[in-house]
Design a protein around this motif. Structure first.
Motif, short mmCIF file in Angstrom:
data_model
loop_
_atom_site.label_atom_id
_atom_site.label_comp_id
_atom_site.label_asym_id
_atom_site.label_seq_id
_atom_site.Cartn_x
_atom_site.Cartn_y
_atom_site.Cartn_z
N VAL A 41 27.08 31.66 75.86
CA VAL A 41 27.71 30.34 75.88
C VAL A 41 29.10 30.46 75.24
N ASP A 42 29.94 29.47 75.49
CA ASP A 42 31.26 29.48 74.84
C ASP A 42 31.19 28.90 73.44
N ARG A 43 30.29 27.95 73.24
CA ARG A 43 30.18 27.33 71.91
C ARG A 43 28.76 27.49 71.39
N HIS A 44 28.67 28.02 70.20
CA HIS A 44 27.35 28.15 69.57
C HIS A 44 27.25 27.17 68.41
N VAL A 45 26.17 26.37 68.41
CA VAL A 45 25.90 25.47 67.29
C VAL A 45 24.64 26.00 66.60
N VAL A 46 24.79 26.37 65.33
CA VAL A 46 23.66 26.93 64.60
C VAL A 46 23.20 25.92 63.56
N VAL A 47 21.90 25.68 63.51
CA VAL A 47 21.34 24.67 62.61
C VAL A 47 20.51 25.35 61.54
N LEU A 48 20.76 24.98 60.27
CA LEU A 48 19.95 25.59 59.22
C LEU A 48 19.69 24.61 58.09
N ASP A 49 18.56 24.87 57.43
CA ASP A 49 18.20 24.06 56.28
C ASP A 49 18.93 24.61 55.06
N GLU A 50 19.30 23.73 54.16
CA GLU A 50 20.07 24.21 53.00
C GLU A 50 19.29 25.21 52.15
N SER A 51 17.95 25.14 52.22
CA SER A 51 17.14 26.08 51.44
C SER A 51 17.22 27.51 52.00
N ALA A 52 17.79 27.65 53.19
CA ALA A 52 17.89 28.98 53.80
C ALA A 52 19.07 29.78 53.26
N VAL A 53 19.93 29.13 52.47
CA VAL A 53 21.14 29.82 52.00
C VAL A 53 20.80 30.72 50.80
N THR A 54 21.02 32.01 50.96
CA THR A 54 20.82 32.96 49.86
C THR A 54 22.19 33.35 49.32
N PRO A 55 22.24 33.81 48.07
CA PRO A 55 23.55 34.04 47.45
C PRO A 55 24.32 35.21 48.04
N ASP A 56 23.65 36.33 48.26
CA ASP A 56 24.43 37.52 48.61
C ASP A 56 23.69 38.43 49.59
N MET A 57 24.40 39.48 49.99
CA MET A 57 23.89 40.37 51.02
C MET A 57 22.65 41.12 50.55
N GLU A 58 22.65 41.52 49.28
CA GLU A 58 21.52 42.29 48.78
C GLU A 58 20.23 41.46 48.87
N THR A 59 20.33 40.20 48.46
CA THR A 59 19.16 39.31 48.54
C THR A 59 18.72 39.14 49.99
N ALA A 60 19.69 38.97 50.87
CA ALA A 60 19.37 38.76 52.28
C ALA A 60 18.59 39.94 52.84
N PHE A 61 19.07 41.15 52.56
CA PHE A 61 18.41 42.32 53.14
C PHE A 61 17.06 42.60 52.47
N GLU A 62 16.93 42.21 51.20
CA GLU A 62 15.60 42.33 50.58
C GLU A 62 14.63 41.40 51.30
N ARG A 63 15.11 40.20 51.61
CA ARG A 63 14.26 39.25 52.35
C ARG A 63 13.90 39.81 53.72
N PHE A 64 14.88 40.38 54.40
CA PHE A 64 14.60 40.96 55.73
C PHE A 64 13.53 42.04 55.61
#
Lengths: 758, 166
Positions: free
Chosen positions: B95-118
């Motif tokens: 698509v030309d335009r992507h709209v991404v929806v997320l809950d505020e609780s999904a925001v993690t502080p940094d990359m290290e935390t994100a990859f630990e979660r993954f």
């Protein structure tokens, strides 16, 4: 090593685009890494992950095989390019595919899979815009991340307009991108097989990471029903959690972006539905994600590299391109000049030596001058200059011994034990002998060396370019001068330092004035100074790849200096390339655990670094040194010339070019701080290297490249605001290069500040 | 910090609540719009102009794609887009335009935390035979290969993030 590469043509046709883009990448890198909380710690973490992964590689590959198989995917471990290509051909044939769409992958370039598939009648389409431009142009990548970096927008527009004849013709980057998006989008949607690389692979889950920005890798996987990922075995790390530091470093190190647009983390059980875009009946949720996944892991020399204590580090490389971008010679000639069969830039020497062999590495290895600007830029802390030195040494040992001229052998007594480097290399490598003879017979040696027939001989036999001025040897060496004088330590209560001033080759035989200035400066600051006989550092032989000879030098130097250090002396080094030798390369040449070595390096300082310490930490009387208003009573051959006279009250300021290795050691700031404290107005240059780089610029093969690199420095030294400033540089090479570039005479900073006759 | 990072990478941020979501999404899409279920958020596309679960051909005709993010990385402005059997990867990409929806609780502080979660919860979606695939997306697709930086290469030219707050 001779070279038949046409650097002049490359510098003319590709150099301007390469330079413009790499400089922009570097600027982005500096800004981007500065935003990290702890860049150095992140690099060390990344390094540790790679060290561990390569150590455990066989086990990790076994774990990976199981994880992929559990999810219904396939891992094929290919011995070499042919083995890999046979497997890929089979997968493509079994799928009965007419078209393979590819995202950017250097490893697929390495195995040349496109040619193999095309021979089978398969349409292979590169979908990365840069790679596609090169496919249309039938050219090879010139940069491992930005493959078409050597092409200008105008050049790309001409190419596409000629090939596709769009109406109206394409002109802007937006128009070119939109055209490619449409053209390639159709090809992707009707392809059967998507082929990607893999930047990182997690052994425990089989997840591959793809680092991209355009979205073509995502599309190539999502729009096809067969995914072939091709990667070197070295890409495997234990877990997805280990991806994090690399994800933070790879974009910053390469193109200077904090992160690229997309990091795809694809598991073998990728659930994205397989679609036919013409299907207007079936909702996406009813289509299954039945996609074949093949991970082709390539050995192709890597196992042997893993066993090789010197080449192993190459396997830590994440192909970010920082070593290309930060390299002055790369900026001039690009990857078509500084590169092998597949890889380019400094680390390419390791890759090409391991994958293709020494012959391929020999074609471009000499373009690494060891300036070390890539060392701090590498996100996995690979000592890239060292790999280049090791490979050069191996190339030398394989060189043809029958080509030696016995007459000149006398000049090059340190023949390496098995196999000898070519004559020119031995001449440059044994500069110590040349310098000793030169001083002993000066000035006759200087007159003789400059005579036409001798220059002709030196160029033909030794590869010393006739267009270069030769160093002028001094009859009285720096050491002889020091031995014949009575020291004049000023009484200073707060300072009781005893200092060895290291008589490096150039300071001892050629630029003796800066040695004398160092002694006078340190004495004025209250130090007791000695200039003992110490062997030359071994920098000259090392830069020619003569490791054995350099090691002999290192042993002798450390043996002598450690005795002085044991008696309480500090060591001050004038020549930055020798200081870097002590601080960096000696650890490689000698036992890195050696107490003698660490005792010396702990107490060794660059001259202005030492002055800075005396002045800021020990209250040395800085007012005894010469500031801009003081003026020098005498002007030696390497004094500042007319502009450096420093007439009271109207000093034009200085423009300081720090030495490349000095900057890698973070020692530029000390010189600037001392000069500023004395009241000089200081501007600095930011080019990576002067271009001379020891013997590099003297070599006929590289004279033009050296001058092209130097031209960048000339531009800064002669820029508005700098044009009237006194040029100041710390390195011998830099001083010589600057002398050949501009009319003003450059001077070493210690010559500027040494106490005058007051 | 997440908001600053999104701005830096060229993503438009809309903050909304469950109550105002319908108006926010209607505003954010450029029709025709298609989407997949917004798992992990308290909101739904059911009462919006976004067509859920499109056919491949319908997706190709769409201008906007709406998909959820399972996680975001605050200091980078990155969002994790799960690749699931609902076709979220296709809808966010073609698509030309992507709209991404997320809950505020999904925001993690940094990359290290994100990859630990993954790494810790590799398979946080419905019936999966293996670890979930995902795209860590930061800003619109981009290229510098054609002589200058261009936003909008093969993927979306334009990205909007809708952050659902309590």
């Amino acid at each position: 090593m001779g070279t038949d590469r046409d650097y002049e043509r490359l510098m003319r046709t590709e150099g301007p685009s390469v330079r413009q883009n790499t400089l922009a990448f570097n600027e982005g890198r500096y800004d981007s890494v500065a935003r990290l909380d702890d860049y150095e710690a992140l690099k060390s973490e990344a390094r540790a992950i790679k060290e561990d992964a390569i150590e455990r590689l066989p086990d990790l590959i076994e774990e990976l095989r199981e994880a992929v198989a559990e999810q219904g995917g396939h891992v094929y471990l290919a011995d070499d390019a042919e083995d890999a290509n046979d497997y890929i051909r089979e997968v493509v044939a079994e799928r009965d595919a007419d078209r393979v769409v590819k995202s950017k992958s250097m490893t697929t370039e390495e195995i040349e899979v496109n040619e193999v598939l095309e021979a089978d009648g398969v349409d292979v389409v590169e979908t990365d815009l840069g790679e596609w431009v090169l496919q249309v142009a039938d050219e090879a990548p010139s940069h491992i991340v930005a493959p078409a970096i050597h092409k200008s927008r105008e050049g790309i527009a001409d190419l596409l307009n000629e090939r596709f004849d769009p109406d109206p013709p394409l002109e802007t980057a937006e128009e070119l991108t939109e055209f490619a998006r449409e053209h390639l989008g159709e090809l992707i949607e009707s392809a059967e097989v998507g082929m990607t690389g893999a930047n990182f692979i997690a052994a425990d889950s089989g997840t591959i990471a793809l680092v991209t920005s355009e979205g073509n890798a995502r599309k190539s996987v999502a729009a096809t029903d067969t995914h072939i990922a091709v990667a070197g075995v070295e890409k495997v790390v234990p877990s997805v959690a280990d991806f994090a530091p690399f994800v933070e470093l790879i974009g910053r190190s390469g193109t200077g972006q904090d992160i690229t647009s997309y990091i795809s983390l694809l598991s073998p059980s990728n659930q994205t539905p397989v679609v036919d875009f013409a299907d207007d009946e079936t909702p996406l949720s009813e289509l299954d994600g039945d996609r074949d996944f093949h991970l082709v892991l390539i050995d192709n020399g890597r196992t042997a590299m893993r066993e090789d204590d010197q080449l192993r580090e190459t396997l830590y490389c994440i192909r970010c391109s920082a070593c290309s971008n930060s390299c002055a010679n790369f900026q001039s000639v690009g990857g078509h000049g500084f590169g092998g069969e597949t890889y380019s830039g400094g680390i390419a020497t390791g890759w090409e030596a391991g994958i293709e062999g020494l012959d391929t590495a020999a074609e471009f290895n000499d373009l690494c001058t060891g300036c070390s600007r890539c060392v701090d830029a590498c996100p996995v802390e690979i000592d890239i200059p060292w790999i280049n030195t090791v490979v050069r040494d191996r190339i030398n040992r394989g060189a043809d011994e029958s080509a030696f001229d016995p007459l000149v052998d006398g000049l090059t007594p340190d023949e390496e034990d098995s196999g000898s480097p070519p004559l020119g290399k031995r001449f440059f490598g044994n500069f110590e002998t040349v310098a000793k003879l030169g001083s002993a017979t000066a000035p006759v040696s200087n007159w003789l060396a400059d005579l036409g027939p001798n220059r002709w001989f030196m160029e033909r036999a030794l590869g010393v370019d006739r267009r270069r001025d030769l160093p002028e040897f001094r009859r009285e060496t720096f050491r002889e001068w020091a031995a014949n004088r009575t020291s004049a330590t000023a009484a200073v209560e707060s300072v009781d330092s005893r200092v060895v001033v290291y008589p490096d080759l150039y300071t001892n035989h050629v630029r003796t004035e800066r040695g004398k200035a160092t002694v006078r400066t340190l004495e004025a600051l209250g130090c007791e100074v000695v200039v003992p006989p110490v062997r030359s550092s071994g920098r000259a032989p090392l830069s020619q790849g003569m490791i054995r000879t350099a090691t002999d030098h290192a042993e002798a130097v450390v043996a002598t200096l450690s005795e002085y250090v044991a008696e309480g002396y500090d060591v001050v080094v004038v020549e930055p390339s020798d200081l870097a030798m002590f601080e960096r390369e000696y650890e490689r040449l000698l036992d890195s655990e050696s107490d003698a070595l660490s005792s010396v390096t702990d107490r060794t300082y660059e001259v202005l670094e030492y002055v800075y310490g005396l002045v800021t930490q020990r209250d040395a009387p800085v007012d005894r040194l010469t500031g801009p208003g003081d003026g020098h009573a005498e002007a030696g051959p390497d004094a500042g010339g007319t502009a450096a006279g420093g007439r009271s009250g109207d000093h034009p300021g200085v423009v300081y070019h720090s030495h490349c290795q000095q900057r890698t050691l973070d020692l530029e700031a000390h010189t600037v701080a001392v000069l500023e404290q004395l009241g000089y107005d200081v501007a600095t240059t930011d080019v990576e290297c002067c271009g001379m780089a020891g013997s590099f610029g003297y070599k006929t093969d590289y004279y033009e490249v050296s001058m092209d690199v130097g031209e960048q420095l000339r531009g800064q030294l002669d820029a508005d605001g700098n044009r009237d400033r006194v040029p100041v540089a710390s390195g011998t090479s830099c001083l010589e290069q600057i002398e050949s570039l501009i009319a003003r005479r450059p001077t070493h900073p210690v010559r500027l500040i040494e106490p005058g006759d007051r | 910090m997440f908001a600053d990072a999104l701005e830096r990478v060229g993503v438009t941020l809309s903050r909304t609540s469950a109550a105002t979501f319908e108006a926010t999404i209607t505003d954010a899409v450029d029709p025709p719009a298609v989407g997949v279920p917004l798992t992990g958020t308290p909101v739904s596309l059911a009462e919006t102009p976004v067509s859920l679960d499109p056919t491949p051909a319908e997706l190709r005709r769409a201008t906007t794609g709406v998909t959820p993010a399972s996680l975001a990385v605050a200091d980078y402005g990155s969002v994790a887009l799960p690749c699931r059997s609902d076709g979220a990867e296709l809808v966010s990409l073609f698509v030309d335009r992507h709209v991404v929806v997320l809950d505020e609780s999904a925001v993690t502080p940094d990359m290290e935390t994100a990859f630990e979660r993954f790494a810790e919860s590799p398979s946080d979606s419905e019936s999966q035979s293996g670890p979930e695939s995902r795209i860590l997306a930061t800003g619109p697709s981009a290229t510098a290969d054609m002589g200058a930086l261009v936003q909008g290469a093969h993927g979306p030219k334009d990205v909007t993030a809708i952050l659902v707050e309590d």
